[in-house]
Design a protein around this motif. Structure first.
Motif, PDB file in Angstrom:
ATOM      1  N   PRO A   1       0.815  -1.221   0.000  1.00  0.00           N
ATOM      2  CA  PRO A   1       0.000   0.000   0.000  1.00  0.00           C
ATOM      3  C   PRO A   1       0.848   1.271   0.000  1.00  0.00           C
ATOM      4  CG  PRO A   1      -0.614  -1.481   1.780  1.00  0.00           C
ATOM      5  CD  PRO A   1       0.681  -1.970   1.225  1.00  0.00           C
ATOM      6  N   LEU A   2       0.258   2.367  -0.549  1.00  0.00           N
ATOM      7  CA  LEU A   2       0.903   3.674  -0.553  1.00  0.00           C
ATOM      8  C   LEU A   2      -0.115   4.707  -0.105  1.00  0.00           C
ATOM      9  CD1 LEU A   2       1.415   2.500  -3.811  1.00  0.00           C
ATOM     10  CD2 LEU A   2       3.315   4.041  -3.388  1.00  0.00           C
ATOM     11  N   HIS A   3       0.397   5.902   0.140  1.00  0.00           N
ATOM     12  CA  HIS A   3      -0.528   6.971   0.504  1.00  0.00           C
ATOM     13  C   HIS A   3      -0.011   8.280  -0.084  1.00  0.00           C
ATOM     14  CE1 HIS A   3      -3.869   8.564   2.726  1.00  0.00           C
ATOM     15  NE2 HIS A   3      -3.101   9.533   3.206  1.00  0.00           N
ATOM     16  N   ALA A   4      -0.951   9.154  -0.458  1.00  0.00           N
ATOM     17  CA  ALA A   4      -0.545  10.460  -0.982  1.00  0.00           C
ATOM     18  C   ALA A   4      -1.125  11.552  -0.092  1.00  0.00           C
ATOM     19  CB  ALA A   4      -1.043  10.631  -2.418  1.00  0.00           C
ATOM     20  N   PHE A   5      -0.293  12.547   0.240  1.00  0.00           N
ATOM     21  CA  PHE A   5      -0.740  13.689   1.043  1.00  0.00           C
ATOM     22  C   PHE A   5      -0.757  14.949   0.190  1.00  0.00           C
ATOM     23  CE2 PHE A   5       1.559  10.906   4.043  1.00  0.00           C
ATOM     24  CZ  PHE A   5       0.572  10.682   4.982  1.00  0.00           C
ATOM     25  N   ASP A   6      -1.642  15.869   0.564  1.00  0.00           N
ATOM     26  CA  ASP A   6      -1.622  17.190  -0.070  1.00  0.00           C
ATOM     27  C   ASP A   6      -0.568  18.031   0.653  1.00  0.00           C
ATOM     28  OD1 ASP A   6      -2.020  19.733  -1.036  1.00  0.00           O
ATOM     29  OD2 ASP A   6      -4.222  19.504  -1.111  1.00  0.00           O
TER      30      ASP A   6
END
Ligand SMILES: [Zn+2]
Lengths: 796, 338
Positions: free
Chosen positions: A262-267
């Motif tokens: 899994p990955l995650h993207a932040f603003d």
């Protein structure tokens, strides 16, 4: 985990139908729980063209469209604001079904509508419900949507065992298949172009809890455009059961499904202090999460934070305070690895289970973090545009080392008995990307790829070999033998056990007999038992033949025991008898012989002792025959000459005499010096089993309606036997009359000579209804009438 | 109206107080508050009343009904309690008087041991095979590699029915019959009755023996010793082991006699083992290739072992029966001990 056939084909050029693929997966240890055909529904949806649009006279928000479906023009009422003349649209005609929703002809405010113009959400293609789905102008009118969008696919729901987190992505499954099918694995090409700006200029990373976060890779992309994903990407996600959201989030999900990590993207905009801090939560720290819940954390939980607030519960769920929105332009891409036990604890305590926590709980590899980061960055640049900042922020304090495991081919042979040579073994393991590192005599050293943390010992490698070789391709050697006659073997034991439980003692006598005993028993000259095997060199005249009946032996045992003062005797012998006439050897059969004399029960202070009678013996005979599953047994007057006349019965089964029982004629008893009343019975066990196959009981449904009991009492001539009377009763209505139980016989001088009074309890029941009194009374009347007609009974 | 209700209540009270049985109480219950009771008839008047009086009337009747119900419940509890006390008094039991027994029967000690042997071997994958007691010379002697002039073939040793028909002297005959009919692998025991022309204190002319035969690829002498020891330990206990003494049997090569540690003294020496600490249990060996050749089994491909043990002897040891003749006397005072 759900995989898609079309997607899988990107990595491996398989050419199997879904049934074949299911079998391949199942027998390599990946259980297929279900198979779904995707796009079947959309085959009913047709590309249509709005040829005319007018507003609805009764409703401002509705318009009346005339839709060309390639065949004819249909009137459809549409409420979407974005529908316009000359658009190509997705048209669901009357009779089609979308999910649970069936399209019918309807009247809306007085205007008829023959179908529906669909939105993407209604079609299950995305969450978009802002208006109808508008197709390109060149979409061919009349074609079905599934073929046009190339949406047909097959998805497989897989059950991945907890030791194989590498199979939680398409690539992992493809890798196993490539080893299994000996086909090349095609991994996506990955190359990244970055701008001049360095990531350090924009962002800092602090890993304060390396014991819970073994690796953290951050990349940054500036100037992305957040919008809907392209069709191909949405298709992939939908096929594996994920809802498209926006291009960046979709890409992180796509890469997760691709590599299982899994990955995650932040603003970036939302990150205070322009910092990513990996740290333990403070006590009672709160985070508003993407699922619209606010969670209260503990110090054992790991969070991703900026300078002032947590922005994600590490590896489990992102915060709503930093997520990607349509306004986002700069993003921070997280790819990390977290302590699996800690993820499991936090996820369990907070009761959150996500695709992300599900994977991190299974002990992923640190190395994959960098791969997925690169892959996701590449796709974001391709799809959402923007510029990649140079370099990565990478906290990786203790890099994962490649494991070396030694395998002894001799051990493989010993355990699996497969005769494969070393090269084949190496090929199997290299197919799984294990690298042969060193080779010694009977020792192959393999370097384990980083994504297979489950392979740590020789036996793990042996398991992989057998999995690829195929469990069912291992040759087996042992054949089952079928020498034993189990039927007769266990029946003999059963008979012995029942008799012992009734208080009988087993005796064992020699097989030799005195030929004179056959005369004493009045056995006719023509009887089979006269065909005896004579011994040339016997121990004496009284041992001159092989016994053809067990009776004399058991009589002698009885005499001996009575002489010792034992007057109550219950004995049995189960042994062979021998007949010899024309045969070279002899015919040998197992017989059971049972003897009873004296009182039935040991003295009990509450009751008087009871002498054994004919019906005691018959009861035991009946029980034994029931235990052997013998039904429909008849009893007729015995042909044997050693029973007291009228007190002996032969047991008839399928027209064969399988035994006899009764009271030994006192005159014959005296020839064996026996003065007591003796009852005997004999069963020819081998004769029974030559007639009877072993049957296992099959379940019969239990009556739903309660039985009705009625008594019936009458006087009848003794010439009618119980069996015949019962037959007449049963025949009246065999479906309803379930049982006829005799419970009294009465004979006295008040009843005329030659007659007896019998009382029965009749059991009625029906499988289909409750029996009414009226019905039973009528049935009883018929039974009585039948008995009067056939046996001239008198009611009492 | 209220008076009428009071009357009903009073009469119910006095009648219920008089009753002493549950059955009577049930009847009173239906008489006073059942569907056809006076009270319920009274209730029917409600329809003739003006609407506004109905609720008060209904409530009054219901109250009376409730009162009667309470009286009945109280009475029921009292009756049950007194019945229970009566039961305790009347059901006197002398705990030391004997119960109603079902007479105990018994299996013959030979059968008990026979079954135990079968079950041990069945649990190890053996089948139980049977064969005839009346045999021919071929199966009893020739096929077992017994030379034509062997003394066992004499009338003084073996019972004969005819020239070449006899009573089997050992259950090895069954091995031969099984190998004639079945191809290896074979894993059987054959318990059964055997006959020898002798009758004295330690020999019975009819006795019982169990033979084991295992034929397969790679069957070894070690397997033979293993199986025997496993069997003996299961039969007699963990302390028992065996030793082999070289011997001669026509149908095995190498052949051995089996001794086991004396089950009575565990090797210390006693009267049962005549001081030696060991007991002779039977014979064993690897199946002679000649036997295989005679039965057309490839003696290069297959090997096998066989052994024979006396069932009667095991029974005597197991149950400490001092005299073999007791086994066939069938005295119930003896039989009921097992
Ligand atoms: Zn001893």
């Amino acid at each position: 985990m759900r995989i898609s056939y079309n997607w899988l084909k990107q990595y491996i050029n398989i050419n199997l139908n879904s049934k074949e693929l299911e079998e391949k997966l199942t027998f390599s240890g990946i259980e297929v729980e279900s198979i779904d055909k995707i796009g079947e529904e959309l085959k009913q949806v047709i590309i249509g063209k709005i040829v005319e649009k007018t507003s609805h006279p009764q409703a401002d928000k509705l318009s009346i469209c005339r839709v060309d479906d390639g065949n004819e023009i249909k009137q459809v009422i549409c409420g979407a604001p974005n529908c316009a003349k000359n658009q190509k649209i997705a048209f669901a005609p009357v009779g089609s079904k979308l999910g649970e929703f069936k399209i019918k002809k309807v009247k809306l405010r007085g205007e008829e509508s023959y179908g529906m113009i669909c939105s993407e959400q209604e079609l299950g293609i995305s969450d978009n419900h802002d208006g109808i789905m508008i197709l390109p102008d060149d979409a061919p009118t009349g074609k079905d949507l599934a073929s046009y969008l190339n949406l047909t696919d097959t998805s497989f729901e897989l059950e991945i065992t907890p030791n194989r987190p590498d199979l939680l992505g398409m690539v992992g499954v493809a890798r196993d298949l490539s080893a299994l099918l000996k086909l090349p694995l095609n991994l996506p090409e990955m190359s990244l172009k970055s701008g001049k700006k360095k990531i350090e200029e924009a962002l800092a990373l602090e890993n304060e809890a390396p014991e819970l976060c073994s690796r953290y890779v951050a990349r940054m992309i500036e100037g992305v455009t957040i919008c809907e994903s392209p069709q191909w990407l949405k298709k992939r996600l939908l096929a594996v059961g994920l809802r498209p959201i926006n291009n960046v989030v979709d890409i992180t999900n796509f890469v997760m499904m691709e590599f299982g990590h899994p990955l995650h993207a932040f603003d970036y905009q939302d990150l205070e202090g322009k910092k990513i801090i990996v740290r333990r939560a403070t006590k009672k720290e709160k985070i508003p999460a993407l699922d619209e819940e606010t969670y209260t954390l503990e110090q054992s939980d790991l969070v991703i934070a900026d300078a002032s607030k947590p922005i994600a519960i590490a590896g489990i769920i992102g915060g709503v305070n930093s997520h990607i929105t349509s306004q986002t332009t700069n993003i921070v891409l997280e790819a990390a690895n977290f302590n699996y036990a800690n993820i499991r604890r936090t996820s369990r305590r907070l009761k959150i289970s996500t695709d992300s926590s599900y994977r991190f709980e299974r002990n992923l590899s640190d190395e994959t973090a960098e791969i997925v980061s690169k892959r996701a960055a590449q796709l974001i640049l391709e799809i959402a545009g923007g510029t990649l900042l140079q370099g990565t922020l990478d906290s990786y304090p203790d890099p994962q080392k490649a494991n070396i495991v030694a395998l002894r081919p001799s051990r493989v042979k010993k355990l699996l008995t497969i005769k494969e040579d070393d090269t084949t073994l190496i090929n199997y393991l290299e197919g799984l990307e294990l690298r042969l590192h060193k080779q010694e005599k009977d020792k192959l050293f393999f370097e384990i790829p980083f994504f297979r943390k489950d392979l740590t010992r020789e036996i793990d490698l042996i398991e992989e070999i057998i999995r690829l070789h195929g469990y069912n391709n291992v040759e087996t050697f042992h054949k089952s033998q079928n020498i034993m006659n189990k039927l007769s073997f266990y029946a003999r034991r059963k008979l012995q056990d029942i008799l012992v439980s009734y208080g009988f003692c087993e005796v064992i006598n020699w097989s030799f007999a005195d030929p004179k005993d056959l005369d004493s028993l009045n056995i006719p000259e023509s009887d089979e038992r006269r065909n005896v095997a004579k011994i040339i060199n016997p121990l004496g005249n009284d041992f001159a033949i092989m016994r053809s009946t067990l009776l004399p032996g058991i009589f002698k045992n009885t005499l001996l025991n009575i002489s010792h003062g034992q007057k109550e005797l219950k004995l049995f012998e189960l042994n062979k008898v021998f007949f010899r006439k024309d045969e070279k050897l002899a015919t040998e059969k197992y017989n059971l012989t049972v003897l009873l004399t004296g009182n039935l029960n040991p003295t009990f202070w509450k009751e008087k002792p009871k002498e054994i009678d004919f019906y005691d013996v018959k009861g035991i005979v009946e029980e034994l025959l029931t235990s052997l599953d013998l039904e429909d047994v008849d009893y007729i007057a015995s042909k044997e000459n050693y029973f007291q006349p009228g007190s002996g019965a032969d047991i008839i089964f399928r027209k064969n005499c399988i035994g006899n029982f009764g009271k030994l004629d006192p005159k014959i008893a005296q020839t064996f010096s026996l003065e007591q009343i003796i009852f005997i019975f004999e069963l020819s066990i081998d004769d029974i089993f030559s007639l009877q196959e072993k049957r296992y009981p099959t379940y019969k449904s239990i009556a739903k309606f309660p039985p009705v009991l009625r008594d019936l009492s009458f006087v009848i001539s003794k010439e009618f036997l119980l069996k015949d009377i019962k037959n007449i009763i049963f025949k009246t209505n065999p479906k309803i009359i379930k049982n006829v139980v005799l419970f009294d016989e009465f004979i006295s001088d008040k009843i005329k000579e030659g007659y007896r009074s019998l009382t029965f309890s009749l059991v009625f029941s029906s499988e289909t209804k409750t029996l009414t009194d009226e019905f039973i009374n009528n049935l009883l009347k018929t039974i009585i009438a039948n008995l009067e007609k056939s046996c001239k009974i008198e009611m009492r | 109206m209220k008076e009428e209700l009071n009357k009903i209540l009073e009469s119910a009270k006095s009648e219920i107080d008089k009753t002493g049985s549950i059955h009577e109480l049930q009847q009173l219950k239906s008489r006073f508050i059942g569907k056809k009771s006076g009270l319920m008839n009274f209730m029917k008047q409600i329809s003739s009343l003006p609407k506004e009086e109905r609720p008060a009337f209904g409530q009054l009747v219901n109250e009376t009904k409730q009162q009667i119900t309470n009286i009945i419940l109280k009475c029921e509890a009292a009756i049950k309690e007194s019945d229970y006390k009566k039961t305790l008094k009347s059901e006197f039991i002398d705990l030391t008087m004997p119960g109603r027994k079902h007479e105990k029967g018994s299996l013959h000690p030979i059968t008990l041991v026979w079954r135990e042997i079968e079950d041990i071997f069945i649990s190890m994958g053996f089948d139980v095979a049977e064969g005839p007691d009346v045999e021919d010379e071929f199966h009893n002697f020739d096929a077992l590699n017994t030379p034509p002039d062997h003394p066992a073939r004499n009338l003084s040793d073996t019972f004969y029915i005819e020239n070449d028909v006899l009573l089997r002297a050992q259950t090895s005959t069954v091995q031969v019959r099984v190998m004639e009919k079945h191809k290896p692998p074979i894993k059987i025991i054959s318990p059964g009755r055997c006959y020898r022309n002798e009758n004295d204190a330690s020999h019975s002319p009819a006795f019982h023996q169990v033979e084991a035969l295992v034929v397969d690829e790679d069957v070894t002498f070690a397997d033979l010793r293993d199986i025997l020891n496993i069997f003996l330990k299961k039969m007699f206990g963990e302390d028992i082991s065996s030793r082999f003494r070289p011997h001669f049997f026509p149908f095995t090569e190498p052949s051995a006699e089996i001794d086991i540690i004396c089950v009575n003294c565990l090797g210390k020496g006693c009267n049962i083992c005549k001081g030696s600490g060991w007991l002779e249990m039977g014979g064993a060996g690897m199946v002679d290739p000649n036997v295989f050749d005679m039965l057309e089994i490839d003696s290069e491909k297959y090997t096998g072992y066989a052994f024979g043990l006396g069932i009667d002897r095991i029974a005597m040891l197991k149950f400490k029966i001092p005299d073999m003749r007791m086994l066939f006397a069938n005295d119930v005072r003896f039989l009921k001990q097992f």
